[in-house]
Design a protein around this motif. Structure first.
Motif, PDB file in Angstrom:
ATOM      1  N   CYS A 167     -13.027 -22.697  14.686  1.00 29.63           N
ATOM      2  CA  CYS A 167     -11.922 -22.064  15.424  1.00 29.63           C
ATOM      3  C   CYS A 167     -10.605 -22.555  14.838  1.00 29.63           C
ATOM      4  O   CYS A 167     -10.143 -23.650  15.153  1.00 29.63           O
ATOM      5  CB  CYS A 167     -12.007 -22.383  16.914  1.00 29.63           C
ATOM      6  N   PHE A 168     -10.027 -21.727  13.976  1.00 29.42           N
ATOM      7  CA  PHE A 168      -8.799 -22.093  13.267  1.00 29.42           C
ATOM      8  C   PHE A 168      -7.671 -22.410  14.241  1.00 29.42           C
ATOM      9  O   PHE A 168      -6.948 -23.401  14.085  1.00 29.42           O
ATOM     10  CB  PHE A 168      -8.416 -20.946  12.340  1.00 29.42           C
ATOM     11  N   VAL A 208      -5.505 -26.056  14.545  1.00 29.04           N
ATOM     12  CA  VAL A 208      -4.055 -26.119  14.362  1.00 29.04           C
ATOM     13  C   VAL A 208      -3.378 -26.604  15.640  1.00 29.04           C
ATOM     14  O   VAL A 208      -2.418 -27.387  15.599  1.00 29.04           O
ATOM     15  CB  VAL A 208      -3.505 -24.738  13.944  1.00 29.04           C
ATOM     16  N   LYS A 209      -3.867 -26.149  16.779  1.00 28.60           N
ATOM     17  CA  LYS A 209      -3.286 -26.558  18.059  1.00 28.60           C
ATOM     18  C   LYS A 209      -3.400 -28.064  18.269  1.00 28.60           C
ATOM     19  O   LYS A 209      -2.461 -28.716  18.736  1.00 28.60           O
ATOM     20  CB  LYS A 209      -3.983 -25.817  19.206  1.00 28.60           C
ATOM     21  N   ILE A 232       0.428 -19.347   9.866  1.00 26.79           N
ATOM     22  CA  ILE A 232      -0.743 -18.636   9.332  1.00 26.79           C
ATOM     23  C   ILE A 232      -1.730 -18.314  10.445  1.00 26.79           C
ATOM     24  O   ILE A 232      -2.308 -17.216  10.487  1.00 26.79           O
ATOM     25  CB  ILE A 232      -1.420 -19.481   8.235  1.00 26.79           C
ATOM     26  N   ALA A 233      -1.917 -19.241  11.371  1.00 24.47           N
ATOM     27  CA  ALA A 233      -2.844 -19.013  12.486  1.00 24.47           C
ATOM     28  C   ALA A 233      -2.406 -17.816  13.327  1.00 24.47           C
ATOM     29  O   ALA A 233      -3.251 -17.115  13.905  1.00 24.47           O
ATOM     30  CB  ALA A 233      -2.954 -20.263  13.351  1.00 24.47           C
ATOM     31  N   GLN A 259       3.539 -29.381   7.167  1.00 23.58           N
ATOM     32  CA  GLN A 259       2.350 -28.595   6.847  1.00 23.58           C
ATOM     33  C   GLN A 259       1.751 -27.960   8.091  1.00 23.58           C
ATOM     34  O   GLN A 259       1.245 -26.831   8.046  1.00 23.58           O
ATOM     35  CB  GLN A 259       1.317 -29.490   6.155  1.00 23.58           C
ATOM     36  N   VAL A 260       1.813 -28.677   9.201  1.00 21.44           N
ATOM     37  CA  VAL A 260       1.275 -28.156  10.460  1.00 21.44           C
ATOM     38  C   VAL A 260       2.045 -26.904  10.884  1.00 21.44           C
ATOM     39  O   VAL A 260       1.461 -25.943  11.392  1.00 21.44           O
ATOM     40  CB  VAL A 260       1.333 -29.230  11.558  1.00 21.44           C
ATOM     41  N   GLY A 261       3.357 -26.896  10.657  1.00 19.28           N
ATOM     42  CA  GLY A 261       4.160 -25.732  11.007  1.00 19.28           C
ATOM     43  C   GLY A 261       3.764 -24.500  10.208  1.00 19.28           C
ATOM     44  O   GLY A 261       3.656 -23.391  10.748  1.00 19.28           O
TER      45      GLY A 261
END
Length: 382
Positions: free
Chosen positions: A64-65, A69-70, A30-31, A23-25
Motif C-alpha cells: 500500500c503505497f 508514504v503516510k 507521486i502518491a 524526498q517524502v514530500g
C-alpha cells in the motif's frame, strides 16, 4: 491491494541527513497520482543514508503505497534532533570528553567508536518505526522485487550494496562496488547513515562501514543490477543563493566541511546520470542485433532535485537547533550567519522537516506531467 503491471521502475533516494524530509514530500505528490489501494509503483528500491531509511520504510509497506508514504510523512513531521543523536548539553559534553581522553586509556578500552556525535537514539527510532519482517513477505507476494541499502566499507574502500530481493537476482562484483545478499535490518541502515566523523562506524558482518555516499562512484549501478529498466532519482542537491555571498573571501573550515558533504551526497549521481545518457545515445547508433554482444541496455532516468535553497531554509530554523549543538557548531566556526551547509544536514527538527516536505510536495506536483509519462500510468489512473 492492487499491483501495476509495468516495466521494472526503480526508485533511487540519495543521502543528505535531515534533508531527507524533502524526498517524502516528492513521494507524497507521486502518491496523489494513484488510488488509495495501490501497491508501490517502484518494485525496486535503492537508498543511501537518509534515503536508505526512507526506501526501507516504503518497502515494508509496499502493498500500500499511500500507507507507506503516510507513515514516513508522520515520522518526519514529528522529528526532533534528540531522536537522531544525543543533543542535550550533558550527553554532548560527556561524549566529547570521552573522545578527547580516549588516548589516555588502555588499548582495550580505547577501541570504541570515535565520532563528534552519539547517534544511538537513531537505532532506537529505526527499530521502533520499521517492521523489517514485512520486507520478505512483500517480496514473496510480488509487491517488491528488491530493496538495497548501500554502505561504504572502511576495510577495502568499496561501495557495498546490501540487498534483499527475488531469488533470481544474481550477486555482482565490479571495480570498487559489489553486493551482499541477506535480510536487511537496523544495522545496515545505521551503517549507511554513518556520516564520517559525525557518526561512528558500524560493524556489519565483521567489517566496519560508513555512509554509503562516500565511495559510491556509480549510484545507478545498483538499481541496474537489480533489474531496473527505468530509475527515478530524488536527490537532495540544494540551490545555493549566490547573491547572498557576493564578496570573494577565503573559505573557513565550516564552509569547506559543508562543501565536502555536498560533494559526497550529490556530485556522483549527477555524473552517473550524464554517463548513462551518453551510453543511451551511443546505443541508439548501434544496430539492434549488435547490442546483445555489448551486454548493455538503455536505462531511462528522471532526476528531481529541490528548487529551493535548503541552506537558506535551514538558517531560518537555526534557532530550533538544540543549544548544545549550536554551541558545538560554534566551536568549529559555524553560526547563523555562516556560509556552511552543515546545518541543513544536522537540523532534525520538525519545523525544518515540515517545510522540506512541503517544498518536495510542490516540486513533485510541478513535475506531474513528466512523472506521469515516466511512470507509464494507465489512462484510468491519470
Amino acid at each position: 491491494m492492487t499491483k501495476i503491471n509495468q516495466k521494472k521502475i526503480a526508485l533511487l533516494l540519495t543521502g543528505g541527513g535531515a534533508r531527507g524530509a524533502y524526498q517524502v514530500g516528492v513521494l507524497k505528490a507521486i502518491a496523489s497520482f494513484y488510488p488509495r489501494n495501490q501497491g508501490i509503483p517502484f518494485p525496486i528500491l535503492c537508498g543511501t543514508s537518509a534515503g536508505a531509511m526512507n526506501t526501507t520504510a516504503l518497502g515494508c509497506y509496499a502493498s500500500c503505497f499511500h500507507l507507506g508514504v503516510k507513515k514516513l510523512d508522520w515520522i518526519w513531521r514529528n522529528m526532533h534532533t534528540n531522536q537522531i543523536y544525543r543533543s542535550d548539553m550533558l550527553h554532548v559534553s560527556r561524549y566529547m570528553f570521552n573522545n578527547l581522553t580516549k588516548w589516555m586509556r588502555s588499548d582495550l578500552n580505547s577501541n570504541r567508536p570515535t565520532s563528534l556525535l552519539d547517534n544511538q537514539p537513531l537505532r532506537q527510532l529505526l527499530n521502533k518505526m520499521i517492521p523489517y519482517p514485512r520486507l520478505e513477505r512483500n517480496i514473496a507476494a510480488g509487491y517488491l522485487h528488491a530493496l538495497s541499502v548501500t554502505a561504504s566499507s572502511y576495510q577495502n574502500g568499496d561501495s557495498i550494496s546490501f540487498f534483499q530481493g527475488h531469488p533470481d537476482i544474481e550477486d555482482w562484483n565490479r571495480s570498487k562496488r559489489s553486493s551482499l545478499r541477506g535480510l536487511l535490518h537496523c544495522e545496515h541502515l545505521m551503517a549507511s547513515a554513518a556520516i564520517p566523523l559525525l557518526f561512528p562506524a558500524i560493524e556489519v558482518r565483521q567489517d566496519y562501514y560508513g555512509d554509503g555516499s562516500i565511495h559510491q562512484l556509480a549510484p545507478l549501478s545498483t538499481p541496474i543490477h537489480l533489474g531496473a529498466e527505468k530509475v527515478l532519482c530524488i536527490g537532495l542537491e540544494s540551490l545555493h543563493d549566490k547573491q547572498s555571498h557576493p564578496q570573494l573571501r577565503h573559505p573557513n573550515a565550516s564552509t569547506i566541511a559543508g562543501h565536502l558533504l555536498d560533494s559526497i551526497f550529490s556530485d556522483t549521481l549527477t555524473s552517473d546520470i550524464e554517463r548513462t545518457t551518453r551510453i543511451n545515445d551511443t546505443l541508439d547508433l548501434i544496430p539492434a542485433d549488435a547490442r546483445a554482444t555489448l551486454q548493455l541496455k538503455k536505462i531511462e532516468t528522471l532526476l528531481i532535485n529541490p528548487t529551493i535553497d535548503i541552506d537558506h531554509l535551514a538558517i531560518k530554523h537555526y534557532h530550533k537547533m538544540p543549544a548544545a549543538i549550536r554551541l558545538l557548531l560554534k566551536s568549529i566556526g559555524i553560526s547563523k550567519n555562516t556560509d556552511s551547509s552543515l546545518v541543513s544536514y544536522l537540523l532534525f527538527e520538525k519545523e525544518f522537516c515540515t517545510d522540506l516536505i512541503d517544498a518536495g510536495y510542490q516540486d513533485g506536483l510541478a513535475k506531474k506531467s513528466q512523472l506521469l509519462d515516466f511512470l507509464e500510468l494507465p489512462s484510468a489512473v491519470k
